[in-house]
Scaffold this motif. Sequence first.
Motif, mmCIF file in Angstrom:
data_model
loop_
_atom_site.group_PDB
_atom_site.id
_atom_site.type_symbol
_atom_site.label_atom_id
_atom_site.label_comp_id
_atom_site.label_asym_id
_atom_site.label_seq_id
_atom_site.Cartn_x
_atom_site.Cartn_y
_atom_site.Cartn_z
ATOM 1 N N HIS A 55 -9.783 -1.093 1.546
ATOM 2 C CA HIS A 55 -10.809 -0.067 1.747
ATOM 3 C C HIS A 55 -10.256 1.127 2.525
ATOM 4 C CE1 HIS A 55 -14.618 1.859 2.509
ATOM 5 N NE2 HIS A 55 -14.327 1.855 3.794
ATOM 6 N N ILE A 56 -9.610 0.857 3.630
ATOM 7 C CA ILE A 56 -9.048 1.947 4.440
ATOM 8 C C ILE A 56 -8.024 2.721 3.615
ATOM 9 C CG2 ILE A 56 -7.605 2.509 6.441
ATOM 10 C CD1 ILE A 56 -8.997 0.172 7.911
ATOM 11 N N ARG A 57 -7.151 2.002 2.932
ATOM 12 C CA ARG A 57 -6.094 2.642 2.148
ATOM 13 C C ARG A 57 -6.684 3.607 1.115
ATOM 14 N NH1 ARG A 57 -3.284 -1.857 -0.052
ATOM 15 N NH2 ARG A 57 -1.980 -1.855 1.788
ATOM 16 N N HIS A 58 -7.695 3.157 0.395
ATOM 17 C CA HIS A 58 -8.261 3.975 -0.688
ATOM 18 C C HIS A 58 -9.227 5.047 -0.199
ATOM 19 C CE1 HIS A 58 -6.575 1.852 -4.144
ATOM 20 N NE2 HIS A 58 -6.693 0.746 -3.421
ATOM 21 N N THR A 59 -9.841 4.840 0.958
ATOM 22 C CA THR A 59 -10.895 5.746 1.425
ATOM 23 C C THR A 59 -10.474 6.665 2.556
ATOM 24 O OG1 THR A 59 -12.454 3.968 0.883
ATOM 25 C CG2 THR A 59 -13.320 5.783 2.175
ATOM 26 N N HIS A 60 -9.569 6.212 3.414
ATOM 27 C CA HIS A 60 -9.259 6.949 4.640
ATOM 28 C C HIS A 60 -7.798 7.389 4.769
ATOM 29 C CE1 HIS A 60 -13.216 6.132 6.364
ATOM 30 N NE2 HIS A 60 -13.099 4.909 5.895
ATOM 31 N N THR A 61 -7.003 7.261 3.698
ATOM 32 C CA THR A 61 -5.591 7.674 3.764
ATOM 33 C C THR A 61 -5.237 8.524 2.542
ATOM 34 O OG1 THR A 61 -4.584 5.863 2.502
ATOM 35 C CG2 THR A 61 -5.031 5.437 4.851
ATOM 36 N N ASP A 62 -3.985 8.933 2.485
ATOM 37 C CA ASP A 62 -3.467 9.722 1.356
ATOM 38 C C ASP A 62 -2.958 8.840 0.210
ATOM 39 O OD1 ASP A 62 -3.930 12.138 2.694
ATOM 40 O OD2 ASP A 62 -1.957 12.099 3.647
ATOM 41 N N TYR A 63 -3.295 7.566 0.220
ATOM 42 C CA TYR A 63 -2.774 6.621 -0.780
ATOM 43 C C TYR A 63 -3.004 7.100 -2.214
ATOM 44 C CZ TYR A 63 -2.121 2.169 -3.263
ATOM 45 O OH TYR A 63 -1.711 1.183 -4.123
ATOM 46 N N GLU A 64 -4.237 7.433 -2.551
ATOM 47 C CA GLU A 64 -4.561 7.871 -3.918
ATOM 48 C C GLU A 64 -3.771 9.128 -4.285
ATOM 49 O OE1 GLU A 64 -6.538 6.357 -6.150
ATOM 50 O OE2 GLU A 64 -7.303 4.786 -4.836
ATOM 51 N N LYS A 65 -3.642 10.047 -3.332
ATOM 52 C CA LYS A 65 -2.890 11.288 -3.561
ATOM 53 C C LYS A 65 -1.413 10.977 -3.848
ATOM 54 C CE LYS A 65 -1.360 14.866 -0.707
ATOM 55 N NZ LYS A 65 -1.415 15.502 0.573
ATOM 56 N N LEU A 66 -0.853 10.052 -3.070
ATOM 57 C CA LEU A 66 0.545 9.667 -3.278
ATOM 58 C C LEU A 66 0.744 9.043 -4.661
ATOM 59 C CD1 LEU A 66 1.326 8.223 0.255
ATOM 60 C CD2 LEU A 66 2.260 10.326 -0.729
ATOM 61 N N LEU A 67 -0.186 8.193 -5.083
ATOM 62 C CA LEU A 67 -0.100 7.609 -6.422
ATOM 63 C C LEU A 67 -0.163 8.705 -7.482
ATOM 64 C CD1 LEU A 67 -2.391 4.442 -6.170
ATOM 65 C CD2 LEU A 67 0.116 4.536 -6.109
ATOM 66 N N SER A 75 5.677 2.053 -2.404
ATOM 67 C CA SER A 75 6.064 3.225 -1.616
ATOM 68 C C SER A 75 4.838 3.889 -1.006
ATOM 69 C CB SER A 75 6.818 4.238 -2.491
ATOM 70 O OG SER A 75 8.012 3.679 -2.966
ATOM 71 N N ALA A 76 3.796 4.070 -1.803
ATOM 72 C CA ALA A 76 2.570 4.699 -1.311
ATOM 73 C C ALA A 76 1.985 3.870 -0.166
ATOM 74 C CB ALA A 76 1.556 4.860 -2.442
ATOM 75 N N ARG A 77 1.981 2.558 -0.321
ATOM 76 C CA ARG A 77 1.464 1.689 0.747
ATOM 77 C C ARG A 77 2.278 1.845 2.018
ATOM 78 N NH1 ARG A 77 -0.182 -3.990 -2.251
ATOM 79 N NH2 ARG A 77 -1.918 -3.076 -3.423
ATOM 80 N N PHE A 78 3.588 1.899 1.881
ATOM 81 C CA PHE A 78 4.455 2.063 3.041
ATOM 82 C C PHE A 78 4.135 3.372 3.772
ATOM 83 C CE2 PHE A 78 8.248 3.894 4.970
ATOM 84 C CZ PHE A 78 8.555 2.912 5.897
ATOM 85 N N PHE A 79 3.961 4.448 3.024
ATOM 86 C CA PHE A 79 3.739 5.759 3.635
ATOM 87 C C PHE A 79 2.377 5.901 4.305
ATOM 88 C CE2 PHE A 79 7.146 7.178 0.603
ATOM 89 C CZ PHE A 79 8.076 7.434 1.590
ATOM 90 N N VAL A 80 1.430 5.012 4.021
ATOM 91 C CA VAL A 80 0.109 5.127 4.665
ATOM 92 C C VAL A 80 -0.132 4.066 5.735
ATOM 93 C CG1 VAL A 80 -0.904 6.312 2.672
ATOM 94 C CG2 VAL A 80 -1.160 3.818 2.882
ATOM 95 N N ILE A 81 0.897 3.305 6.099
ATOM 96 C CA ILE A 81 0.724 2.292 7.161
ATOM 97 C C ILE A 81 0.241 2.945 8.448
ATOM 98 C CG2 ILE A 81 1.940 0.689 8.698
ATOM 99 C CD1 ILE A 81 3.647 -0.131 6.288
ATOM 100 N N GLU A 82 0.854 4.053 8.845
ATOM 101 C CA GLU A 82 0.452 4.706 10.097
ATOM 102 C C GLU A 82 -0.981 5.215 10.034
ATOM 103 O OE1 GLU A 82 1.805 8.269 13.139
ATOM 104 O OE2 GLU A 82 3.189 7.629 11.569
ATOM 105 N N GLN A 83 -1.359 5.849 8.931
ATOM 106 C CA GLN A 83 -2.739 6.330 8.774
ATOM 107 C C GLN A 83 -3.715 5.154 8.821
ATOM 108 O OE1 GLN A 83 -2.105 8.379 4.966
ATOM 109 N NE2 GLN A 83 -2.942 10.212 5.922
ATOM 110 N N THR A 84 -3.346 4.057 8.186
ATOM 111 C CA THR A 84 -4.190 2.860 8.181
ATOM 112 C C THR A 84 -4.377 2.342 9.606
ATOM 113 O OG1 THR A 84 -3.407 2.285 5.967
ATOM 114 C CG2 THR A 84 -4.427 0.516 7.262
#
Length: 109
Positions: A55-67, A75-84
């Motif tokens: 939920h956090i990844r898809h709603t509160h981070t740049d994950y979707e944008k990175l994909l 890679s996208a998951r790795f780059f949003v660990i800090e935001q998560t």
Amino acid sequence: MSAPTGRRRAIAKALTALLPLAPYADMEKIRADAGAMHMKTLPPTIAVWLATIAHIRHTHTDYEKLLAEGYDRDSARFFVIEQTNIVLTRWRATRLLDDDDDEIVSRDG
């Protein structure tokens, strides 16, 4: 079909314990996702954790944008660990995401 009442209670308890200050709308979405059929074989605490991170990844981070920019999921998951973790910290989560979490789908216990 909804989860049995005992499981719903266990999910609610795990969610409250993990995320004491999460907003109601986020909690409701995470609760629904943790109770989904594909999560039914997991212990409630694991289902809540996985639903929370997704939920956090898809709603509160740049994950979707990175994909959308062409990054692969890992890679996208790795780059949003800090935001998560920033969101988890704001919600006073009792646990944070680390680099290895996505490797572990379920644990016995």
